[in-house]
Scaffold this motif. Structure first.
Motif, PDB file in Angstrom:
ATOM      1  N   LYS A 130       6.382  92.079  41.113  1.00 58.49           N
ATOM      2  CA  LYS A 130       7.822  92.330  41.098  1.00 58.49           C
ATOM      3  C   LYS A 130       8.272  92.822  42.466  1.00 58.49           C
ATOM      4  O   LYS A 130       7.682  93.732  43.034  1.00 58.49           O
ATOM      5  N   ASN A 131       9.326  92.209  42.981  1.00 60.47           N
ATOM      6  CA  ASN A 131       9.878  92.592  44.271  1.00 60.47           C
ATOM      7  C   ASN A 131      10.590  93.939  44.135  1.00 60.47           C
ATOM      8  O   ASN A 131      11.419  94.123  43.251  1.00 60.47           O
ATOM      9  N   GLN A 163      10.183  86.547  43.204  1.00 58.96           N
ATOM     10  CA  GLN A 163      10.267  86.017  44.559  1.00 58.96           C
ATOM     11  C   GLN A 163       9.902  87.102  45.572  1.00 58.96           C
ATOM     12  O   GLN A 163      10.336  88.240  45.479  1.00 58.96           O
ATOM     13  N   ARG A 199      12.861  95.314  45.857  1.00 55.77           N
ATOM     14  CA  ARG A 199      14.297  95.317  46.115  1.00 55.77           C
ATOM     15  C   ARG A 199      15.072  94.536  45.068  1.00 55.77           C
ATOM     16  O   ARG A 199      16.129  94.970  44.616  1.00 55.77           O
ATOM     17  N   THR A 200      14.571  93.383  44.670  1.00 55.28           N
ATOM     18  CA  THR A 200      15.332  92.517  43.762  1.00 55.28           C
ATOM     19  C   THR A 200      14.852  92.577  42.317  1.00 55.28           C
ATOM     20  O   THR A 200      15.566  92.165  41.402  1.00 55.28           O
ATOM     21  N   GLY A 201      13.620  93.055  42.091  1.00 53.32           N
ATOM     22  CA  GLY A 201      13.079  93.093  40.743  1.00 53.32           C
ATOM     23  C   GLY A 201      12.621  91.739  40.230  1.00 53.32           C
ATOM     24  O   GLY A 201      12.238  91.608  39.065  1.00 53.32           O
ATOM     25  N   THR A 202      12.642  90.719  41.089  1.00 50.58           N
ATOM     26  CA  THR A 202      12.236  89.371  40.683  1.00 50.58           C
ATOM     27  C   THR A 202      10.831  89.053  41.167  1.00 50.58           C
ATOM     28  O   THR A 202      10.198  89.851  41.864  1.00 50.58           O
ATOM     29  N   GLU A 237       3.722  95.154  45.646  1.00 50.15           N
ATOM     30  CA  GLU A 237       4.612  94.074  45.196  1.00 50.15           C
ATOM     31  C   GLU A 237       3.797  92.877  44.693  1.00 50.15           C
ATOM     32  O   GLU A 237       3.974  91.749  45.128  1.00 50.15           O
TER      33      GLU A 237
END
Length: 893
Positions: free
Chosen positions: A291-292, A299, A294-297, A288
């Motif tokens: 890109k996260n 953060q 789970r969220t693709g962001t 990670e």
């Protein structure tokens, strides 16, 4: 009535024929219209009304349109969905046209050919990636590639004989568009490397060009023409035929889509893949980094944690540093020196950061100006940024690091000072966003313009005086002198006073409540003023364009300033992050050891709430601690420790301080991860197949300078098979090329701890837990030694499994482990065919431990027996009980 093809539609079709792969935005007045299949597609993608042209025809033509003033937003939505937009403009004045107005495509906007800020993420590059192949030595094919961000001018090139390495690099670059030779579309193309390539770009926007555009000779000529040089030696790519072919095709494509010479592309950077630590796309996702999962962001990622850059340029460069960690020790140390110096001079560094906040995106502003897409406000932003640079340079004078020094400083500041002064003298601070309607050039810059401005201003006063005179002459106090674009200047009088209108007034228009008139005097004035206004707008644009061209001459200096500001921003960002989060400077070694004392995961330590992050110490080397087998229950923290070792090693090689008490990191060539797996059902791949493919990649490509992270392996198949594979993989990594590879191996197969008895560089560790009243407390601490317990039932309780299920599981586990299958236990071993005959069956052995004895409970119970409190009779009774239990299990002497 049959459908008639009008001149407009004929023109549309002839233009569309040249841009079959794009949606054609056909300018008609204040709208861009789309017809036929483009209209059907665009109306669906943009959620706009689909109508039709020539509705009375038997076959009406599908049509939709968007206003010119709002077109940017619609184009952005198309580009985000991977489509292209061909912008077709009217290229002659409709009033002067004979017949249909001439139109032509002035630009094709594609996912990889974007210059507008509103389409772009300010801290991410927008790359288009081109690939070509050439025959190398013998029968080996060389794959060349080049990629470009037209919005910043970043242009890079390289090549390799390893097709997998090129695919990895393409995924690392993460382009928005791929450029490939058309021959690759041929289904009979059998080259395995090309099939792998096409599979990897299946979800990207791909553009195919005729193979002739990838010709090396033509490509080289295009690059020489672009850079105005006699050879490519100065860029280091003269001998890289495949790379030059890819770059040449890219330059051709840029010219075809942008319909102009791209003046800000003045050079190309040649690099070697082996100069940077490689973290492939899979490992980048597993760790990670950007890109996260789970969220693709951003953060919850490493980038999101360490990016506090204050300029767009710095943000983009930090992303590149993160994806391209260095392997050159000297360069790594230079970055660490600069970060340390800034950290020691924190107040000065923070003052510089405050000043950097006022520096705009020089890279993209410079590119917009060079391509003619800038407006007056962009020039104002450039001026403010250039004016800030000397102040920043002055503040940097106290720093000694070479990375804080400007090259050719005096000459540079003279040039940018000249440009800043030019913009200051010429461009108004309150200039409008348009550049063709005037209002952008200051009074006093050009005498002819000043005269035209005076005429315009005097004209307004004259109109006011005319209105006063006419009111007095006619006695009509409600008379007004007005202007609109359709009728020009006119006198408006209420219809109730129409009988009082003088004879020399000429009626122009009748409204419901008013009449509009003109006079000879007003017509003469109108001609004078309107000509002045038109001439003013044209002259202001000419002056603006002259200033733009002067800036373009100095664009190399602007881009050099942008690169310096980006580097400065990155270094000061890393120093600020280090200070805020208590990071330390890592030592860089080439002896092959990694020692992280009290290391912390930089992301998780910022995210956890309600408990303190527990630091851990890890030592890896090539002599005694090469492979660490880490056991422990789920949720104890094995994965965190594995990932944090990889992340801290990466941070050190990118030149960053690290979250630890102390750290020494060896320079590595690759970081591999094998972490979890999801069924890739779309490709027909199971969890186990994905695991094995990822493991094969590690075993085939890891070197003694790599770092391998394996978080479970073999769980996608039976216990025996999985454990056997895990054991064999660990042995292979230990013996790899007679040197082995540094590996962190987390597993639930406790039997793997026995490797330490046969392999000299394997060490066992476990994550400590504390048992309390049949519950466990995770201590998150890595301690030496293995463990033979998984605490699965206790973890199930923590996950919220109902207590009834927990109690039943404990009873079944006890019975299975001791062999006491009572009548109340609904467990039977599955029956499998016996090798003695197809009609006979035998019990399948319970898959618990591969290397454990069926009577392993004897060892456990004898070890836990306190004989000092037993009487001789107690001992005899207990021994008899054990004997009876072993008979049930069928254990012989």
């Amino acid at each position: 009535m049959s459908n008639k093809t009008t001149p407009v539609i004929q023109q549309y079709l002839s233009i569309k024929e040249q841009y079959k792969d794009a949606i054609l935005f056909y300018r008609m007045g204040d709208f861009y219209e789309m017809f036929f299949e483009d209209a059907k597609l665009a109306s669906k993608l943009l959620e706009i009304t689909l109508t039709s042209r020539n509705k009375k025809d038997d076959v009406p033509i599908p049509m939709c349109g968007v206003p010119v003033r709002a077109v940017q937003g619609y184009i952005a939505r198309l580009i985000q969905q991977g489509y292209k937009a061909a912008i077709c403009e009217q290229t002659e004045d409709a009033a002067a046209a004979k017949g249909i107005v001439k139109r032509e495509v002035v630009r094709v906007i594609t996912p990889g050919m974007i210059i507008e800020n509103e389409f772009l993420d300010e801290k991410s590059n927008n790359y288009i990636f081109s690939i070509a192949t050439q025959k190398g030595r013998g029968d080996v094919s060389v794959m060349g590639f080049s990629y470009l961000d037209i919005s910043t001018g970043t242009f890079r090139v390289s090549e390799s004989e390893d097709s997998d390495a090129v695919i990895d690099e393409m995924l690392r670059v993460s382009p928005k568009e791929i450029l490939l030779p058309e021959s690759l579309k041929n289904p009979s193309y059998s080259q395995a490397a090309m099939k792998d390539l096409l599979a990897s770009v299946s979800e990207k926007a791909v553009t195919f060009l005729e193979d002739r555009f990838f010709d090396h000779t033509r490509g080289r000529e295009r690059l020489l023409d672009q850079f105005k040089t006699l050879s490519l030696e100065g860029f280091g790519c003269e001998h890289l035929k495949a790379a030059v072919s890819a770059a040449g095709a890219l330059i051709y494509y840029v010219g075809e889509t942008q319909k102009q010479k791209i003046e800000h592309l003045t050079g190309i950077e040649t690099y070697v893949l082996g100069d940077y630590l490689l973290i492939d796309d899979l490992s980048c996702r597993n760790l990670e980094l950007v890109k996260n999962l789970r969220t693709g962001t951003k953060q919850g990622t490493l980038l999101g944690t360490i990016d506090r850059t204050v300029t767009a340029m710095g943000g983009r460069l930090l992303f590149r540093w993160l994806r391209y960690p260095l392997m050159n020790v000297k360069k790594i140390l230079a970055r660490l020196d600069a970060v340390e110096e800034a950290k020691e001079n924190l107040q000065a560094a923070r003052t510089i950061r405050e000043n950097l906040k006022t520096v705009y995106d020089l890279e993209r502003i410079g590119s917009k100006i060079a391509m003619g897409y800038a407006n007056a406000r962009d020039l104002i932003a450039l001026k403010r940024s250039l004016n800030m640079l000397p102040k920043i340079a002055s503040l940097l004078s106290q720093f000694k690091s070479g990375l804080f020094k400007w090259n050719k400083e005096t000459e540079f500041f003279e040039k940018i000072g000249f440009l800043a002064d030019l913009i200051e003298k010429a461009i108004r601070e309150d200039a409008p966003p348009t550049i063709h309607e005037g209002g952008i050039i200051k009074t006093g810059y050009n005498s002819e313009l000043d005269e035209l401005i005076t005429i315009s201003k005097d004209g307004k006063g004259w109109l006011a005086q005319l209105e006063v005179r006419e009111k007095k002459a006619t006695g009509i106090n409600t008379l007004r002198v007005r202007y609109n674009k359709v009728f020009g200047y006119y006198i408006e009088i209420p219809r109730s006073r129409a009988n009082d209108v003088p004879p020399h007034y000429v009626r122009k228009q009748t409204l419901v409540n008013a009449e509009r008139y003109i006079t000879d005097e007003l017509k003469t004035f109108e001609s004078k003023v309107l000509n002045a206004e038109d001439r003013r707008g044209a002259l202001e644009y000419e002056l603006f364009d002259e200033i733009r061209k002067e800036i373009v001459k100095n664009n190399p200096e602007i881009q050099a300033a942008a690169r310096f500001v980006a580097r400065l921003d990155c270094l000061l960002n890393l120093s600020e992050i280090a200070e805020q989060n208590n990071y330390v400077r890592p030592e860089i070694n080439t002896q092959g050891h990694i020692f992280i004392e009290h290391g912390r995961h930089p992301v998780i330590e910022k995210m956890i709430t309600g408990e303190r992050f527990v630091p851990n110490t890890v030592r890896l080397d090539d002599s005694e601690n090469q492979i660490l087998i880490i056991t422990g229950p789920n949720m104890a923290g094995k994965s965190t420790i594995l990932r944090q070792v990889a992340i801290l090693s990466l941070m050190a090689q990118m030149g960053s301080f690290v979250p630890a008490g102390k750290a020494s990191v060896s320079v590595m060539d690759r970081i591999f991860t094998r972490v979890g797996a999801l069924d890739n059902l779309s490709q027909g791949q199971s969890t186990f197949m994905v695991e094995m493919q990822e493991t094969a990649n590690i075993l085939n490509n890891a070197t003694s300078k790599s770092l391998v992270i394996i978080d479970e392996i073999g769980r996608g198949t039976s216990t025996y098979d999985g454990l056997s594979i895990a054991w064999a993989v660990a042995e292979y990594l230990h013996d790899l090329r007679a040197k082995g590879v540094k590996t962190l191996f987390a597993t639930h197969y406790h039997e793997l701890t026995e490797l330490a008895m046969t392999k000299s560089r394997v060490k066992n560790y476990n994550i400590a837990v504390k048992e309390w009243n049949d519950e466990i407390i995770f201590l998150r601490k890595l301690v030496e030694g293995g463990t033979n317990r998984s605490y699965g039932i206790q973890v199930a309780r923590l996950a919220g499994i109902p207590d009834k299920v927990i109690q039943r599981a404990k009873k079944i586990l006890f019975d299975i482990e001791t062999g006491e299958h009572g009548d109340d236990v609904s467990y039977t071993a599955p029956m499998v065919p016996s090798p003695e005959g197809k009609d006979q069956c035998r019990e399948r052995p319970v898959q618990l431990e591969l290397f454990g004895s069926p009577g392993h409970f004897l060892t456990d119970e004898l070890q836990n027996l306190d004989i000092s409190t037993m009487t001789p009779l107690d001992a005899l009774n207990y021994l008899n009980e054990l004997q009876e239990r072993t008979k049930k299990l069928g254990i012989e002497n």
